[in-house]
Design an enzyme around this catalytic site. Structure first.
Site, PDB file in Angstrom:
ATOM      1  N   ASP A 122       0.826  -1.203   0.000  1.00  0.00           N
ATOM      2  CA  ASP A 122       0.000   0.000   0.000  1.00  0.00           C
ATOM      3  C   ASP A 122       0.863   1.258   0.000  1.00  0.00           C
ATOM      4  OD1 ASP A 122      -2.432   1.459   0.242  1.00  0.00           O
ATOM      5  OD2 ASP A 122      -2.159   1.587   2.414  1.00  0.00           O
ATOM      6  N   HIS A 123       0.531   2.202  -0.870  1.00  0.00           N
ATOM      7  CA  HIS A 123       1.218   3.503  -0.931  1.00  0.00           C
ATOM      8  C   HIS A 123       2.743   3.343  -1.015  1.00  0.00           C
ATOM      9  CE1 HIS A 123      -2.013   6.403  -0.661  1.00  0.00           C
ATOM     10  NE2 HIS A 123      -2.619   5.601   0.200  1.00  0.00           N
ATOM     11  N   ASP A 173       2.289   4.698  -5.632  1.00  0.00           N
ATOM     12  CA  ASP A 173       1.776   6.042  -5.374  1.00  0.00           C
ATOM     13  C   ASP A 173       2.704   7.107  -5.943  1.00  0.00           C
ATOM     14  OD1 ASP A 173       0.636   8.342  -4.454  1.00  0.00           O
ATOM     15  OD2 ASP A 173       0.740   7.821  -2.322  1.00  0.00           O
ATOM     16  N   ASN A 186     -10.351   0.784   1.648  1.00  0.00           N
ATOM     17  CA  ASN A 186      -9.186   0.717   2.527  1.00  0.00           C
ATOM     18  C   ASN A 186      -9.513   1.295   3.905  1.00  0.00           C
ATOM     19  OD1 ASN A 186      -8.008   0.006   0.099  1.00  0.00           O
ATOM     20  ND2 ASN A 186      -6.291   1.427   0.277  1.00  0.00           N
ATOM     21  N   THR A 228      -6.983   3.323  10.173  1.00  0.00           N
ATOM     22  CA  THR A 228      -7.039   4.065  11.432  1.00  0.00           C
ATOM     23  C   THR A 228      -8.162   3.574  12.337  1.00  0.00           C
ATOM     24  OG1 THR A 228      -6.096   6.016  10.372  1.00  0.00           O
ATOM     25  CG2 THR A 228      -7.287   6.370  12.435  1.00  0.00           C
TER      26      THR A 228
END
Length: 288
Positions: free
Chosen positions: A82-83, A104, A226, A229
């Site tokens: 991810d990212h 990204d 996604n 948090t």
């Protein structure tokens, strides 16, 4: 069972389902998230970010652990990066056996984003690995997922055609790292993007989106959702409560166990909210 992310996304699109993509920070997260998917009877994507790899000092230990947990699961589970901004980290992930990569380059000018993402997509596709990308807001100080940012449907369609990516993260009103669930999604824009873009659409920053709007967003055309948090808050809250209840605790299992259980419960609930793709709907295939 280890599964290709593209297979999970394809099954979700066929059935009009969502896909839960939840972030792994350490091994307890991986166990908890897979347990949640088992309870829900759905497929799942485990995500590991570049920031998380930086925290651990290396990509390999957490990716290999997540792959092992996924391989033991009775439901389809993909392991996704991810990212990722570093091409070298993409290569490392490919060598380790990840199922997909979110590259990204959204902070780059449009032409550079296209060029860099197209090259990453080429290299990943040569290895049978899917690619997700993000179309940045030109001149946007806070990036593509600032609350006011919106992805242009025509530009998104052109970007997907130019890069060859398999999924696209779009800006429709969510924002990363929100601790309150009051983000306001632009459902008209979601519908416009779904009509314009040929590949599955991804919602980043979904922790800030209330349940009803998550369900509505999937019905409107978003596929991969996604969440990080919000699940971390469940983990930390349960650990904090266990420690507060017994200040003499020293065994980490005594507070990580409740934290893991809290994440498993909330992950299962969120997968239900997303109408996540049933495990049996995924055509099973090894990621490598």
């Amino acid at each position: 069972m280890l599964t290709a992310t593209t297979d999970i996304l394809d099954a979700a699109v066929r059935g009009g389902h969502g896909v839960g993509a939840f972030n792994v920070v350490q091994l307890e997260h991986a166990y908890a998230l897979v347990e949640g998917a088992e309870r829900a009877g759905t497929a799942l994507v485990l995500q590991i970010s570049e920031n998380c790899a930086r925290y651990h000092g290396s990509l390999a230990p957490l990716v290999l652990a997540a792959l092992a947990v996924a391989a033991d699961a009775p439901v389809p589970v993909a392991v996704h990066l991810d990212h990722i901004q570093s091409p070298e980290l993409v290569e490392r992930g490919l060598d380790l056996g990840v199922a997909s990569v979110m590259f990204d380059a959204s902070a780059d000018p449009y032409a550079e984003n296209v060029a860099r993402t197209r090259e990453i997509a080429r290299r990943c596709h040569e290895r049978g690995v899917g690619v997700e990308a993000e179309l940045g807001e030109v001149g946007g100080k806070d990036g593509v997922h600032a609350p006011g940012a919106r992805t242009d449907p025509a530009e998104a369609a052109a970007y997907v055609a130019a890069t060859g990516v398999d999924a696209l993260a779009v800006a429709v009103g969510s924002s990363h790292a929100m601790r309150t669930r009051d983000a306001v999604l632009d459902f008209d824009r979601i519908a416009e993007l779904r009509a314009a873009v040929a590949v599955p659409l991804v919602l980043h920053g979904a922790s800030g989106v209330p349940d009803a709007d998550l369900a509505r967003a999937v019905r409107a055309g978003l596929t991969k959702v996604n969440i990080s948090t919000h699940l971390n808050a469940a983990f930390t809250g349960a650990a904090r409560a266990a420690l507060a209840a017994d200040p003499a605790l020293v065994d980490p299992r005594e507070y990580l166990g409740p934290a893991r259980a809290a994440v498993a419960t909330e992950a299962a609930r969120l997968l239900g909210v997303l109408d996540a793709v049933p495990a049996g709907a995924v055509r099973k295939r090894e990621t490598r």
